[in-house]
Design an enzyme around this catalytic site. Sequence first.
Site, PDB file in Angstrom:
ATOM      1  N   CYS A  25      23.230 -64.836  45.121  1.00 46.86           N
ATOM      2  CA  CYS A  25      22.574 -65.266  43.961  1.00 46.86           C
ATOM      3  C   CYS A  25      22.502 -66.779  43.886  1.00 46.86           C
ATOM      4  O   CYS A  25      21.842 -67.421  42.906  1.00 46.86           O
ATOM      5  CB  CYS A  25      23.198 -64.806  42.611  1.00 46.86           C
ATOM      6  SG  CYS A  25      23.312 -63.272  42.758  1.00 46.86           S
ATOM      7  N   HIS A  29      24.386 -70.776  35.199  1.00 40.78           N
ATOM      8  CA  HIS A  29      24.356 -69.421  35.902  1.00 40.78           C
ATOM      9  C   HIS A  29      24.389 -68.464  34.691  1.00 40.78           C
ATOM     10  O   HIS A  29      23.789 -67.415  34.914  1.00 40.78           O
ATOM     11  CB  HIS A  29      25.640 -69.547  36.958  1.00 40.78           C
ATOM     12  CG  HIS A  29      25.249 -68.206  38.126  1.00 40.78           C
ATOM     13  ND1 HIS A  29      24.011 -68.179  38.796  1.00 40.78           N
ATOM     14  CD2 HIS A  29      26.012 -67.172  38.211  1.00 40.78           C
ATOM     15  CE1 HIS A  29      23.990 -67.164  39.453  1.00 40.78           C
ATOM     16  NE2 HIS A  29      25.343 -66.212  39.262  1.00 40.78           N
ATOM     17  N   GLU A  83      32.571 -69.747  34.721  1.00 40.70           N
ATOM     18  CA  GLU A  83      31.697 -70.919  34.506  1.00 40.70           C
ATOM     19  C   GLU A  83      31.893 -72.023  33.397  1.00 40.70           C
ATOM     20  O   GLU A  83      31.958 -73.287  33.917  1.00 40.70           O
ATOM     21  CB  GLU A  83      30.060 -70.422  34.544  1.00 40.70           C
ATOM     22  CG  GLU A  83      29.436 -71.678  34.720  1.00 40.70           C
ATOM     23  CD  GLU A  83      27.846 -71.277  34.597  1.00 40.70           C
ATOM     24  OE1 GLU A  83      27.476 -69.924  34.096  1.00 40.70           O
ATOM     25  OE2 GLU A  83      27.069 -71.926  34.970  1.00 40.70           O
ATOM     26  N   LYS A 124      19.043 -66.764  31.556  1.00 39.87           N
ATOM     27  CA  LYS A 124      19.117 -64.985  31.919  1.00 39.87           C
ATOM     28  C   LYS A 124      18.992 -64.026  30.832  1.00 39.87           C
ATOM     29  O   LYS A 124      18.720 -62.827  31.101  1.00 39.87           O
ATOM     30  CB  LYS A 124      20.294 -64.695  33.044  1.00 39.87           C
ATOM     31  CG  LYS A 124      20.156 -65.288  34.292  1.00 39.87           C
ATOM     32  CD  LYS A 124      21.424 -64.985  35.186  1.00 39.87           C
ATOM     33  CE  LYS A 124      21.232 -65.719  36.439  1.00 39.87           C
ATOM     34  NZ  LYS A 124      21.648 -66.984  36.748  1.00 39.87           N
ATOM     35  N   HIS A 153      18.886 -61.189  35.702  1.00 36.21           N
ATOM     36  CA  HIS A 153      19.358 -61.770  36.701  1.00 36.21           C
ATOM     37  C   HIS A 153      18.319 -61.617  38.226  1.00 36.21           C
ATOM     38  O   HIS A 153      18.462 -60.480  38.707  1.00 36.21           O
ATOM     39  CB  HIS A 153      20.838 -61.360  37.149  1.00 36.21           C
ATOM     40  CG  HIS A 153      21.426 -62.023  38.062  1.00 36.21           C
ATOM     41  ND1 HIS A 153      21.000 -63.236  38.933  1.00 36.21           N
ATOM     42  CD2 HIS A 153      22.699 -61.960  38.402  1.00 36.21           C
ATOM     43  CE1 HIS A 153      21.767 -63.741  39.699  1.00 36.21           C
ATOM     44  NE2 HIS A 153      22.875 -63.152  39.628  1.00 36.21           N
ATOM     45  N   PHE A 201      27.946 -63.929  45.122  1.00 37.73           N
ATOM     46  CA  PHE A 201      28.916 -63.334  45.749  1.00 37.73           C
ATOM     47  C   PHE A 201      29.120 -63.808  47.180  1.00 37.73           C
ATOM     48  O   PHE A 201      28.222 -64.223  48.117  1.00 37.73           O
ATOM     49  CB  PHE A 201      28.483 -61.880  46.102  1.00 37.73           C
ATOM     50  CG  PHE A 201      28.386 -60.889  44.900  1.00 37.73           C
ATOM     51  CD1 PHE A 201      29.126 -61.505  43.491  1.00 37.73           C
ATOM     52  CD2 PHE A 201      27.694 -59.921  44.623  1.00 37.73           C
ATOM     53  CE1 PHE A 201      28.806 -60.729  42.403  1.00 37.73           C
ATOM     54  CE2 PHE A 201      27.930 -58.993  43.729  1.00 37.73           C
ATOM     55  CZ  PHE A 201      28.350 -59.419  42.406  1.00 37.73           C
TER      56      PHE A 201
END
Lengths: 81, 416
Positions: B166, B306, B317, B338, B343, B404
């Site tokens: 991502c 994010h 975060e 988002k 996402h 990831f």
Amino acid sequence: MASESEILEGLAEIVNEETGIDTAEVELDKSFTDDLDIDSLSMMTIVVNAEERFGVRIPDDEVKNLKTVRDAVNFIAGAQA
Amino acid sequence: MTSPSATRVVVTGMGATTPVGGTVAESWDAILAGRSGARPLEFDWVAQYQLPVTFAAQLHTPPDQVLAKVETRRLDPSSQYALIAAREAWADAGSPDIDPERIAVAVGSGIGGVHTLLNQWDTLREKGPRRVYPLAVPMLMPNGPAAAISLELSARAGSHTPVSACASGAEAMGYAVQLIRSGRADVVVAGGTEAAMHPMPIAGFAAMQALSTRNDDPEGASRPYDISRDGFVLGEGAAVIVLESEEHARARGARIYAELAGVGMSADAYHITAPEPEGAGAARAMLEAIATAGATPADIAHINAHATSTPVGDVAEANAIRRAFGELAGAIPVSATKSMTGHLLGAAGSLEAIFTILALHHRLAPATINLVDLDPEVGLDVVRGSHRTLPEGELLALNNSFGFGGHNVALAFRTV
């Protein structure tokens, strides 16, 4: 059994679907590579789709002999006979 | 680390196809209006496989409304979306006539051509090898989208595909900066794309309990920083920008939206999917982006986070932002777009980069929707209710992306 004109019409539709080339451009004397600019990957797809549509088998060895649209129409007509 | 004194890289064009709009302008309007792109999945396979998640943020404008029929046939959806976004971005940059050997492409994807891969596997099993599409391999390869754009623009300086889950779209933009600063290209078309609206990836994300299961309320499901958040909402689409050296842009009289001033990257090396909870790696990426922009944390006026709406990720975060900014952290307006787009995985970072650029360009930070009860562990000034006006003068804004595998990418943009 399809007539030659029916085969040409069907082939033109298959070519159009795969490459976007106008069906009217797909004429008997046109070369697949030189005139229609169809690459080998697209040609394989056209062959497989033509097999399904016309109920024939076009061996891989035969594909290189199908230089013009007429070659393909004649082969399919012969294979159906 | 790139020297702050290196060549300045600027943004001269933008393009996007997203769950909230078919273009950048449509998408930005939707973001300012607080519109969600999430809706029920109307596919037979939802019931067929009894998927635990029955909604997603699907593309607003189907590609067959935009592309030629032959393009939708010969390109995987991930390449279709990328091509749509790249065409808009290139036109937005003025369709410049540039030496092809000075144009590069850097477009990443998280998953690649997963539709083609899985559909052709079905074809093999159902109809045999002769029916497998001869273009299957070039369609499924993750560099397919970058290649399609390279072909479209005759971009010959190089075609690149950063893959970092991502963070892919943001990493591609960071890589583009390097391409320009190293002199390998004058212009780079950069961004990310993702098309994973297929039952297998949905089942996979659901199996790891990453997705929201708020099936009765799709539009309310993506709720970053809210105490009741329960996972992300899968999105899809592409976002691409045109980057060029400032010298090149000025010489051709291009309109400049912003400077991509700093890039920071790091890896957590902590866990394959879980973020390192203290946020050390993410903080390092943010500080590197700020430092390479020749700025200090006090210069950052806005953060597009994010913030995917997962219980663990949002707090990690927030910890990273507090670690990087210290006492300043609570005073920076943070947006989590988002909440509306879902996402977009490999396209998320590039889409949010566009929203960050537009936030600077229009001097307003978008509101985060669905944020009713702010999680007390967050401790940030999250913009909600309505968008927030940003001050006059030179401003910098930060865009965070994590993936990831422990990838952390931060991009720092500056007003011009």
